[in-house]
Design a protein around this motif. Structure first.
Motif, PDB file in Angstrom:
ATOM      1  N   ILE A  25    -103.539  92.109 -34.688  1.00  0.00           N
ATOM      2  CA  ILE A  25    -104.512  91.696 -33.664  1.00  0.00           C
ATOM      3  C   ILE A  25    -105.033  90.260 -33.879  1.00  0.00           C
ATOM      4  N   LYS A  26    -105.363  89.907 -35.138  1.00  0.00           N
ATOM      5  CA  LYS A  26    -105.861  88.536 -35.342  1.00  0.00           C
ATOM      6  C   LYS A  26    -104.750  87.514 -35.095  1.00  0.00           C
ATOM      7  N   GLY A  27    -103.540  87.837 -35.548  1.00  0.00           N
ATOM      8  CA  GLY A  27    -102.407  86.936 -35.308  1.00  0.00           C
ATOM      9  C   GLY A  27    -102.117  86.796 -33.823  1.00  0.00           C
ATOM     10  N   THR A  28    -102.223  87.925 -33.107  1.00  0.00           N
ATOM     11  CA  THR A  28    -101.975  87.897 -31.660  1.00  0.00           C
ATOM     12  C   THR A  28    -103.050  87.056 -30.965  1.00  0.00           C
ATOM     13  N   MET A  29    -104.296  87.249 -31.363  1.00  0.00           N
ATOM     14  CA  MET A  29    -105.388  86.453 -30.780  1.00  0.00           C
ATOM     15  C   MET A  29    -105.163  84.960 -31.032  1.00  0.00           C
ATOM     16  N   ALA A  30    -104.823  84.617 -32.287  1.00  0.00           N
ATOM     17  CA  ALA A  30    -104.659  83.197 -32.628  1.00  0.00           C
ATOM     18  C   ALA A  30    -103.487  82.585 -31.862  1.00  0.00           C
ATOM     19  N   GLY A  31    -102.438  83.381 -31.662  1.00  0.00           N
ATOM     20  CA  GLY A  31    -101.308  82.901 -30.870  1.00  0.00           C
ATOM     21  C   GLY A  31    -101.717  82.625 -29.434  1.00  0.00           C
ATOM     22  N   CYS A  32    -102.466  83.564 -28.853  1.00  0.00           N
ATOM     23  CA  CYS A  32    -102.924  83.377 -27.459  1.00  0.00           C
ATOM     24  C   CYS A  32    -103.802  82.127 -27.353  1.00  0.00           C
ATOM     25  N   ARG A  33    -104.707  81.971 -28.303  1.00  0.00           N
ATOM     26  CA  ARG A  33    -105.647  80.835 -28.271  1.00  0.00           C
ATOM     27  C   ARG A  33    -104.886  79.503 -28.329  1.00  0.00           C
ATOM     28  N   ALA A  34    -103.942  79.413 -29.248  1.00  0.00           N
ATOM     29  CA  ALA A  34    -103.182  78.160 -29.379  1.00  0.00           C
ATOM     30  C   ALA A  34    -102.277  77.935 -28.169  1.00  0.00           C
ATOM     31  N   ALA A  35    -101.684  79.021 -27.650  1.00  0.00           N
ATOM     32  CA  ALA A  35    -100.769  78.869 -26.508  1.00  0.00           C
ATOM     33  C   ALA A  35    -101.525  78.421 -25.259  1.00  0.00           C
ATOM     34  N   ILE A  36    -102.695  79.007 -25.030  1.00  0.00           N
ATOM     35  CA  ILE A  36    -103.456  78.636 -23.820  1.00  0.00           C
ATOM     36  C   ILE A  36    -103.843  77.151 -23.873  1.00  0.00           C
ATOM     37  N   ALA A  37    -104.230  76.679 -25.052  1.00  0.00           N
ATOM     38  CA  ALA A  37    -104.579  75.251 -25.176  1.00  0.00           C
ATOM     39  C   ALA A  37    -103.393  74.383 -24.759  1.00  0.00           C
ATOM     40  N   ALA A  38    -102.189  74.791 -25.154  1.00  0.00           N
ATOM     41  CA  ALA A  38    -100.987  74.010 -24.796  1.00  0.00           C
ATOM     42  C   ALA A  38    -100.617  74.210 -23.334  1.00  0.00           C
ATOM     43  N   MET A  39    -100.679  75.454 -22.855  1.00  0.00           N
ATOM     44  CA  MET A  39    -100.266  75.754 -21.471  1.00  0.00           C
ATOM     45  C   MET A  39    -101.178  75.067 -20.453  1.00  0.00           C
ATOM     46  N   LYS A  40    -102.452  74.877 -20.805  1.00  0.00           N
ATOM     47  CA  LYS A  40    -103.385  74.160 -19.912  1.00  0.00           C
ATOM     48  C   LYS A  40    -102.938  72.723 -19.704  1.00  0.00           C
ATOM     49  N   GLY A  41    -102.258  72.175 -20.707  1.00  0.00           N
ATOM     50  CA  GLY A  41    -101.850  70.768 -20.646  1.00  0.00           C
ATOM     51  C   GLY A  41    -100.412  70.572 -20.225  1.00  0.00           C
ATOM     52  N   ASN A  42     -99.767  71.615 -19.714  1.00  0.00           N
ATOM     53  CA  ASN A  42     -98.356  71.467 -19.322  1.00  0.00           C
ATOM     54  C   ASN A  42     -98.199  70.402 -18.240  1.00  0.00           C
ATOM     55  N   PRO A  43     -97.112  69.607 -18.316  1.00  0.00           N
ATOM     56  CA  PRO A  43     -96.855  68.625 -17.261  1.00  0.00           C
ATOM     57  C   PRO A  43     -96.820  69.325 -15.896  1.00  0.00           C
ATOM     58  N   GLY A  44     -97.534  68.785 -14.917  1.00  0.00           N
ATOM     59  CA  GLY A  44     -97.578  69.408 -13.592  1.00  0.00           C
ATOM     60  C   GLY A  44     -98.743  70.373 -13.428  1.00  0.00           C
ATOM     61  N   GLY A  45     -99.505  70.597 -14.491  1.00  0.00           N
ATOM     62  CA  GLY A  45    -100.677  71.471 -14.397  1.00  0.00           C
ATOM     63  C   GLY A  45    -100.530  72.737 -15.221  1.00  0.00           C
ATOM     64  N   SER A  46    -101.643  73.442 -15.377  1.00  0.00           N
ATOM     65  CA  SER A  46    -101.630  74.621 -16.243  1.00  0.00           C
ATOM     66  C   SER A  46    -100.656  75.666 -15.705  1.00  0.00           C
ATOM     67  N   LYS A  47     -99.902  76.260 -16.610  1.00  0.00           N
ATOM     68  CA  LYS A  47     -98.938  77.292 -16.228  1.00  0.00           C
ATOM     69  C   LYS A  47     -98.464  77.983 -17.500  1.00  0.00           C
ATOM     70  N   GLY A  48     -98.342  79.304 -17.434  1.00  0.00           N
ATOM     71  CA  GLY A  48     -97.805  80.005 -18.591  1.00  0.00           C
ATOM     72  C   GLY A  48     -97.836  81.506 -18.436  1.00  0.00           C
ATOM     73  N   ALA A  49     -97.078  82.165 -19.314  1.00  0.00           N
ATOM     74  CA  ALA A  49     -97.049  83.629 -19.347  1.00  0.00           C
ATOM     75  C   ALA A  49     -97.085  84.073 -20.805  1.00  0.00           C
ATOM     76  N   ILE A  50     -98.080  84.900 -21.112  1.00  0.00           N
ATOM     77  CA  ILE A  50     -98.196  85.449 -22.473  1.00  0.00           C
ATOM     78  C   ILE A  50     -97.885  86.944 -22.390  1.00  0.00           C
ATOM     79  N   ILE A  51     -97.052  87.402 -23.321  1.00  0.00           N
ATOM     80  CA  ILE A  51     -96.714  88.823 -23.369  1.00  0.00           C
ATOM     81  C   ILE A  51     -97.052  89.315 -24.772  1.00  0.00           C
ATOM     82  N   ASN A  52     -97.999  90.249 -24.844  1.00  0.00           N
ATOM     83  CA  ASN A  52     -98.379  90.840 -26.124  1.00  0.00           C
ATOM     84  C   ASN A  52     -97.737  92.218 -26.250  1.00  0.00           C
ATOM     85  N   ILE A  53     -97.257  92.529 -27.458  1.00  0.00           N
ATOM     86  CA  ILE A  53     -96.580  93.814 -27.653  1.00  0.00           C
ATOM     87  C   ILE A  53     -97.577  94.825 -28.226  1.00  0.00           C
ATOM     88  N   ALA A  54     -97.903  95.802 -27.403  1.00  0.00           N
ATOM     89  CA  ALA A  54     -98.796  96.883 -27.842  1.00  0.00           C
ATOM     90  C   ALA A  54     -97.942  98.049 -28.324  1.00  0.00           C
TER      91      ALA A  54
END
Ligand SMILES: NC(=O)c1ccc[n+]([C@@H]2O[C@H](COP(=O)([O-])OP(=O)(O)OC[C@H]3O[C@@H](n4cnc5c(N)ncnc54)[C@H](O)[C@@H]3O)[C@@H](O)[C@H]2O)c1
Length: 259
Positions: A114-143
């Motif tokens: 859970i902590k690793g998954t949270m940290a991954g989401c947090r870091a990915a969103i920071a990057a996805m917000k800055g994607n060329p052309g505007g924010s865009k992304g898809a996160i898939i967590n495995i439950a």
């Protein structure tokens, strides 16, 4: 409508954790086959061979080391110019009931699942917000289906996967309300033919057959079947799916408990 011409993940960049075996390895193969650039990561260096086979990049990463996440994401963005997909797949079981679980086992399971998954989401969103052309992304967590029906013999695993389900929804709602074009969904695998189950079979012979019989399909899932669902959620084919969970369980959880 999204542009669905060509391989559906062409021009997309993905990170897949836990890529050395099982669902993670199948996901690296599937996302590459669908045209994505992929960075696979794992604590196990065997992930390098899995990735090399299909032309994916590899980095050693312990997902529970939260301080490392920004540089893992940063390296993918530096190499490929953007980040479109994060698959938080790395996970461990602990096999201890509430009476047996130690603080160390609990913390290790939670740190990875859970902590690793949270940290991954947090870091990915920071990057996805800055994607060329505007924010865009898809996160898939495995439950896991054991986040829906609890395992008495693995209190840390099933409760950490329960947390993954609600983490996913919290992130999805946050991103939607902030106006980010970033979706966050969960895959809920049932019994899948991977390292986790094979190791459990060694400790408890007959477990795999018993677990397989809990699905009306009367078999385990092939990890490629799980990866296919992950690829769908990663694609532009489901822009209205966020905060959702997709069961890939051979109808295991659809069975009425009285039958
Ligand atoms: N196999 C199943 O029946 C099943 C069912 C439900 C959910 N899941 C989930 O699917 C995911 C993938 O598991 P799998 O079944 O493919 O098992 P697996 O053991 O084959 O793969 C898990 C991978 O995660 C890696 N890993 C473990 N700890 C790590 C860490 N700290 N940092 C980075 N990588 C780490 C392992 O090295 C391994 O390559 C897990 O989250 C698991 O809980 C599996």
């Amino acid at each position: 409508m999204p542009d669905l011409s060509g391989p559906r993940l062409e021009r997309k960049v993905a990170i897949v954790t836990g890529c050395a075996s099982g669902i993670g390895a199948a996901t690296v193969r599937r996302l590459r086959a669908d045209g994505a650039q992929v960075l696979g990561t794992d604590v196990n260096p065997d992930g390098e061979a899995v990735c090399a086979e299909v032309g994916a990049s590899f980095a050693v990463q312990d997902v529970s080391d939260t301080a490392l996440w920004p540089s893992v994401v940063g390296n993918a963005v530096a190499a490929f110019g953007r980040l479109d997909i994060l698959v938080n797949n790395a996970g461990v079981v602990s096999q201890a009931s509430i009476e047996d679980v130690t603080d160390e086992l609990w913390d290790r399971t939670y740190d990875i699942n859970i902590k690793g998954t949270m940290a991954g989401c947090r870091a990915a969103i920071a990057a996805m917000k800055g994607n060329p052309g505007g924010s865009k992304g898809a996160i898939i967590n495995i439950a896991s289906t054991s986040a829906i029906g609890a395992l008495p013999g693995d209190v840390a695993y099933c409760s950490s996967k329960g947390a993954v389900r609600v983490l996913t929804k919290s992130i999805a709602v946050h991103c939607a309300k902030e106006g980010y074009n970033i979706r966050c969904n969960a895959i809920v695998p049932g019994a899948t033919e991977t390292g986790i189950l094979n190791r459990a079979e060694e400790a408890m012979p007959g477990l795999k057959a018993a677990v397989a019989s809990t699905s009306p399909l009367n078999r385990l899932a092939d990890p490629a079947e799980t990866a296919a669902a992950i690829a769908f959620l990663a694609s532009d084919e489901c822009p209205y799916m966020t905060g959702a969970e997709m069961l890939v369980d051979g109808a295991m959880m659809a069975v009425h408990p009285g039958f």
